[in-house]
Design a protein around this motif. Structure first.
Motif, mmCIF file in Angstrom:
data_model
loop_
_atom_site.group_PDB
_atom_site.id
_atom_site.type_symbol
_atom_site.label_atom_id
_atom_site.label_comp_id
_atom_site.label_asym_id
_atom_site.label_seq_id
_atom_site.Cartn_x
_atom_site.Cartn_y
_atom_site.Cartn_z
ATOM 1 N N ASP A 1 -80.234 -76.304 25.020
ATOM 2 C CA ASP A 1 -79.539 -76.451 23.739
ATOM 3 C C ASP A 1 -78.497 -77.557 23.849
ATOM 4 N N ILE A 2 -78.986 -78.781 23.954
ATOM 5 C CA ILE A 2 -78.125 -79.961 24.027
ATOM 6 C C ILE A 2 -78.633 -80.941 22.986
ATOM 7 N N ALA A 3 -77.707 -81.532 22.248
ATOM 8 C CA ALA A 3 -78.073 -82.458 21.182
ATOM 9 C C ALA A 3 -77.276 -83.755 21.331
ATOM 10 N N VAL A 4 -77.819 -84.809 20.754
ATOM 11 C CA VAL A 4 -77.096 -86.077 20.709
ATOM 12 C C VAL A 4 -75.754 -85.828 20.026
ATOM 13 N N GLY A 5 -74.688 -86.350 20.618
ATOM 14 C CA GLY A 5 -73.345 -86.149 20.091
ATOM 15 C C GLY A 5 -72.563 -85.064 20.815
ATOM 16 N N ASP A 6 -73.262 -84.202 21.564
ATOM 17 C CA ASP A 6 -72.575 -83.190 22.360
ATOM 18 C C ASP A 6 -71.779 -83.872 23.472
ATOM 19 N N ARG A 7 -70.796 -83.139 24.004
ATOM 20 C CA ARG A 7 -70.027 -83.620 25.148
ATOM 21 C C ARG A 7 -70.245 -82.672 26.311
ATOM 22 N N ILE A 8 -70.603 -83.223 27.469
ATOM 23 C CA ILE A 8 -70.722 -82.434 28.694
ATOM 24 C C ILE A 8 -69.332 -82.400 29.316
ATOM 25 N N VAL A 9 -68.764 -81.195 29.440
ATOM 26 C CA VAL A 9 -67.396 -81.063 29.946
ATOM 27 C C VAL A 9 -67.333 -80.480 31.359
ATOM 28 N N ALA A 10 -68.449 -79.923 31.844
ATOM 29 C CA ALA A 10 -68.506 -79.425 33.222
ATOM 30 C C ALA A 10 -69.961 -79.416 33.676
ATOM 31 N N VAL A 11 -70.158 -79.649 34.965
ATOM 32 C CA VAL A 11 -71.494 -79.649 35.566
ATOM 33 C C VAL A 11 -71.469 -78.658 36.725
ATOM 34 N N SER A 12 -72.247 -77.592 36.589
ATOM 35 C CA SER A 12 -72.321 -76.542 37.614
ATOM 36 C C SER A 12 -70.930 -76.059 38.023
ATOM 37 N N GLY A 13 -70.069 -75.881 37.041
ATOM 38 C CA GLY A 13 -68.724 -75.376 37.264
ATOM 39 C C GLY A 13 -67.696 -76.435 37.622
ATOM 40 N N ALA A 14 -68.140 -77.653 37.921
ATOM 41 C CA ALA A 14 -67.207 -78.723 38.302
ATOM 42 C C ALA A 14 -66.741 -79.472 37.062
ATOM 43 N N GLU A 15 -65.421 -79.577 36.932
ATOM 44 C CA GLU A 15 -64.830 -80.372 35.862
ATOM 45 C C GLU A 15 -64.200 -81.598 36.494
ATOM 46 N N GLY A 16 -63.914 -82.587 35.702
ATOM 47 C CA GLY A 16 -63.269 -83.776 36.234
ATOM 48 C C GLY A 16 -63.426 -84.924 35.263
ATOM 49 N N ASP A 17 -63.215 -86.130 35.767
ATOM 50 C CA ASP A 17 -63.370 -87.288 34.903
ATOM 51 C C ASP A 17 -64.855 -87.625 34.778
ATOM 52 N N ALA A 18 -65.155 -88.609 33.945
ATOM 53 C CA ALA A 18 -66.547 -88.968 33.675
ATOM 54 C C ALA A 18 -67.293 -89.357 34.945
ATOM 55 N N VAL A 19 -66.629 -90.062 35.847
ATOM 56 C CA VAL A 19 -67.264 -90.479 37.100
ATOM 57 C C VAL A 19 -67.656 -89.257 37.933
ATOM 58 N N GLU A 20 -66.770 -88.264 38.019
ATOM 59 C CA GLU A 20 -67.063 -87.042 38.773
ATOM 60 C C GLU A 20 -68.213 -86.260 38.134
ATOM 61 N N LEU A 21 -68.216 -86.165 36.815
ATOM 62 C CA LEU A 21 -69.299 -85.453 36.134
ATOM 63 C C LEU A 21 -70.642 -86.128 36.393
ATOM 64 N N LEU A 22 -70.678 -87.463 36.344
ATOM 65 C CA LEU A 22 -71.915 -88.190 36.639
ATOM 66 C C LEU A 22 -72.361 -87.934 38.079
ATOM 67 N N ALA A 23 -71.418 -87.930 39.012
ATOM 68 C CA ALA A 23 -71.750 -87.668 40.409
ATOM 69 C C ALA A 23 -72.351 -86.279 40.576
ATOM 70 N N GLN A 24 -71.774 -85.291 39.892
ATOM 71 C CA GLN A 24 -72.288 -83.923 39.972
ATOM 72 C C GLN A 24 -73.700 -83.836 39.399
ATOM 73 N N LEU A 25 -73.967 -84.558 38.327
ATOM 74 C CA LEU A 25 -75.317 -84.567 37.751
ATOM 75 C C LEU A 25 -76.326 -85.133 38.745
ATOM 76 N N ARG A 26 -75.925 -86.162 39.460
ATOM 77 C CA ARG A 26 -76.830 -86.795 40.426
ATOM 78 C C ARG A 26 -77.059 -85.928 41.662
ATOM 79 N N LEU A 27 -76.084 -85.082 42.010
ATOM 80 C CA LEU A 27 -76.180 -84.245 43.201
ATOM 81 C C LEU A 27 -77.002 -82.983 42.998
#
Length: 108
Positions: free
Chosen positions: A68-94
């Motif tokens: 349930d993700i749509a264009v315009g949504d904001r990802i604010v945490a990845v697998s419980g990790a919050e942080g700046d945009a760079v950290e969120l991208l890193a978590q997505l890649r890991l």
């Protein structure tokens, strides 16, 4: 000091912009590019606290999983990790199967 900070210094408490708020119009314009230009904002802020979903690949994991993700949504945490945009991208890649905390602008 940022444009939001300058605005908040002068705005009454109930009208101040807070973390998590959605700005849906600026000076009467709801056009995203025009709003960004009016506010002198960059297209990408590596220090921002979320990732904006710009598109969803029809053959990608989000679409295939039926998430349930749509264009315009904001990802604010990845697998419980919050942080700046760079950290969120890193978590997505890991993470092969990340759990996403998503914020969606309320409609209505």
């Amino acid at each position: 000091n940022t444009i939001i900070g300058s605005y908040n210094e002068c705005a009454p408490e109930p009208l101040r912009v807070r973390a998590g708020d959605y700005i849906t119009a600026v000076d009467g314009s709801a056009d995203l590019r025009e709003m960004r230009d009016l506010m002198h904002l960059p297209r990408y802020d590596p220090e921002g606290s979320s990732l904006n979903v710009k598109s969803i690949d029809p053959s990608g994991a989000v679409h295939v999983a039926g998430a349930d993700i749509a264009v315009g949504d904001r990802i604010v945490a990845v697998s419980g990790a919050e942080g700046d945009a760079v950290e969120l991208l890193a978590q997505l890649r890991l993470n092969d199967s990340p759990q996403l905390l998503v914020s969606r602008c309320p409609t209505g």
